[in-house]
Design an enzyme around this catalytic site. Sequence first.
Site, PDB file in Angstrom:
ATOM      1  N   ARG A 101     -11.170 -22.188 -31.218  1.00 56.84           N
ATOM      2  CA  ARG A 101     -11.308 -22.084 -29.476  1.00 56.84           C
ATOM      3  C   ARG A 101     -12.980 -22.186 -29.702  1.00 56.84           C
ATOM      4  O   ARG A 101     -13.443 -20.832 -29.995  1.00 56.84           O
ATOM      5  CB  ARG A 101     -10.635 -20.191 -29.336  1.00 56.84           C
ATOM      6  CG  ARG A 101     -11.199 -19.965 -27.995  1.00 56.84           C
ATOM      7  CD  ARG A 101     -10.301 -18.768 -27.468  1.00 56.84           C
ATOM      8  NE  ARG A 101     -10.786 -18.967 -26.158  1.00 56.84           N
ATOM      9  CZ  ARG A 101     -10.660 -17.570 -25.493  1.00 56.84           C
ATOM     10  NH1 ARG A 101     -11.096 -16.529 -25.829  1.00 56.84           N
ATOM     11  NH2 ARG A 101     -10.996 -17.895 -24.650  1.00 56.84           N
ATOM     12  N   HIS A 112     -10.011 -21.057 -19.286  1.00 60.38           N
ATOM     13  CA  HIS A 112      -9.062 -20.643 -19.209  1.00 60.38           C
ATOM     14  C   HIS A 112      -8.338 -21.811 -19.388  1.00 60.38           C
ATOM     15  O   HIS A 112      -7.283 -21.924 -19.079  1.00 60.38           O
ATOM     16  CB  HIS A 112      -8.239 -19.475 -18.154  1.00 60.38           C
ATOM     17  CG  HIS A 112      -8.421 -18.798 -18.616  1.00 60.38           C
ATOM     18  ND1 HIS A 112      -9.103 -17.594 -17.075  1.00 60.38           N
ATOM     19  CD2 HIS A 112      -9.072 -17.275 -19.458  1.00 60.38           C
ATOM     20  CE1 HIS A 112      -9.885 -16.344 -17.819  1.00 60.38           C
ATOM     21  NE2 HIS A 112      -9.417 -16.183 -18.855  1.00 60.38           N
ATOM     22  N   ASN A 117      -9.806 -17.821 -33.458  1.00 55.67           N
ATOM     23  CA  ASN A 117     -10.484 -17.432 -32.309  1.00 55.67           C
ATOM     24  C   ASN A 117     -11.357 -15.980 -32.539  1.00 55.67           C
ATOM     25  O   ASN A 117     -10.923 -15.037 -33.126  1.00 55.67           O
ATOM     26  CB  ASN A 117      -9.569 -16.984 -30.996  1.00 55.67           C
ATOM     27  CG  ASN A 117      -9.755 -16.554 -30.076  1.00 55.67           C
ATOM     28  OD1 ASN A 117     -11.155 -16.381 -29.976  1.00 55.67           O
ATOM     29  ND2 ASN A 117      -8.983 -15.865 -28.813  1.00 55.67           N
ATOM     30  N   GLU A 148      -1.909 -20.170 -25.799  1.00 53.35           N
ATOM     31  CA  GLU A 148      -3.439 -20.657 -25.543  1.00 53.35           C
ATOM     32  C   GLU A 148      -3.317 -21.146 -27.306  1.00 53.35           C
ATOM     33  O   GLU A 148      -3.951 -21.795 -27.766  1.00 53.35           O
ATOM     34  CB  GLU A 148      -4.816 -19.759 -25.493  1.00 53.35           C
ATOM     35  CG  GLU A 148      -4.435 -19.537 -24.220  1.00 53.35           C
ATOM     36  CD  GLU A 148      -5.764 -18.364 -23.116  1.00 53.35           C
ATOM     37  OE1 GLU A 148      -5.043 -17.399 -23.810  1.00 53.35           O
ATOM     38  OE2 GLU A 148      -6.690 -19.077 -23.272  1.00 53.35           O
ATOM     39  N   ARG A 190     -14.522  -7.207 -14.076  1.00 51.18           N
ATOM     40  CA  ARG A 190     -15.506  -8.794 -13.362  1.00 51.18           C
ATOM     41  C   ARG A 190     -15.221  -8.324 -12.010  1.00 51.18           C
ATOM     42  O   ARG A 190     -14.152  -8.744 -11.512  1.00 51.18           O
ATOM     43  CB  ARG A 190     -15.407  -9.779 -14.398  1.00 51.18           C
ATOM     44  CG  ARG A 190     -15.680 -10.146 -15.076  1.00 51.18           C
ATOM     45  CD  ARG A 190     -16.079 -11.197 -15.985  1.00 51.18           C
ATOM     46  NE  ARG A 190     -15.880 -11.542 -17.452  1.00 51.18           N
ATOM     47  CZ  ARG A 190     -15.047 -12.263 -18.187  1.00 51.18           C
ATOM     48  NH1 ARG A 190     -14.089 -13.645 -17.160  1.00 51.18           N
ATOM     49  NH2 ARG A 190     -14.578 -12.573 -19.232  1.00 51.18           N
TER      50      ARG A 190
END
Length: 405
Positions: A95, A184, A7, A391, A243
């Site tokens: 990723r 996601h 990642n 993940e 956010r």
Amino acid sequence: MQILVLNSGSSSIKYRLFDADRGGDTPTLTERATGTIERIGETASRTTSRIHRDGDVEELVDEQRVTDHADGFATLVATLEGAGVLTELVAIGHRVVHGGEEFVAPTVIDERVVERIRAQIPLAPLHNPANLTGIEVATALRPDVPQVAVFDTAFHATLPTRAYRYAIDDEVAQTHGIRRYGFHGTSHAYVARRAADHLGRDDLGLVTLHLGNGASAAAIDAGHSIDTSMGLSPLEGLVMGSRSGDIDPAVIFHLVRQAGMGLDEVDELLNRRSGLLGLCGDNDLRVIEERAEQGDQAAASALDVYAYRIRKYVGAYAAALGRLDAVVFTAGVGENSPTMRARVVEGLGLLGVSLAPDRNLAADVRTTPDGVVALHPDDAPVAVLAIATDEEREIATQSLTAIGA
Ligand code: ADP
């Protein structure tokens, strides 16, 4: 066989190495090593690794400067080889945040794929360039190993038109790829499968709630994503650490026209200075919960806004699915905060969603062998589950599928 998952961020590389045994239909993955290279390109870098060996974990820390991502990848390969754990690598899974409309499944990387990922950069200017750099350095150093791109957006490629379209001029939307993509995806896919395994059914109507620093909800019908809260970018939807999530687009016009803010300033405001941080000055939910407990009004209000938005999405997605079998909480907040789970579920009784308070309080997903904890009362019509997301494991599984292993 082994698979390495990368990642790559703008100044970091996170990695995990798995051993995969070919025993059953789906390979069983066992973590062999994990680590992070931080502050790439800065004067002081830091490489940390945890290597599993015969039931023990060996921790390695290296403070040597890592000049760029190529240097970083070489460092991590040297670390793994030095520790004697990199033995039979069959794939490297990367990723990649945005796959646009083109990439709807994990994809074995070649030059054309690299070019097509590059073409998606305007849709994810903050993430895709770093993901691409990771692909390039890994391909340069290990051209012998297949590289696979696993996209955050891909799981949501099954969204029906009514869910992914924004109601704007069709030509503008088509020309500029303006639609809801969702993110996601590896996490939602992973926890949805774990929920199906746990409940012993693959026809579930699920609402999955990934509540980390970034946060998103998904409506999942028999394993397929049919709606999700993030949109063209990860800015839409739930209230996040920094956010805003959903906002009237006219707020932007207002800030530009009336408050004299520049577009970059508004971008920075909505992505980095909003959400929990904007509401109360902190973005770590643990801190906010502590402040609220001590009577801090701004913190209490921030928790209320955060939970209310999630609750609205659960209701909306129950309507989108036309049924509701389970609600799944995952990621940092979802896995670890009983109080936030209780706030979200409050008022969802009309949908049959409720918690057993003792189960909710005692839940510790990381120490539960299969990472799934049931939180609902035994007689509840809807299951509520906390599930440890993973993940990288999902990227490893999808990468192995992509190379046909
Ligand atoms: P990222 O999106 O960066 O991977 P995580 O999934 O690790 O984020 O989630 C980070 C969030 O989880 C932070 O807001 C943090 O406060 C929250 N979190 C972690 N542990 C707890 C806890 N025990 N109680 C409440 N919140 C927690």
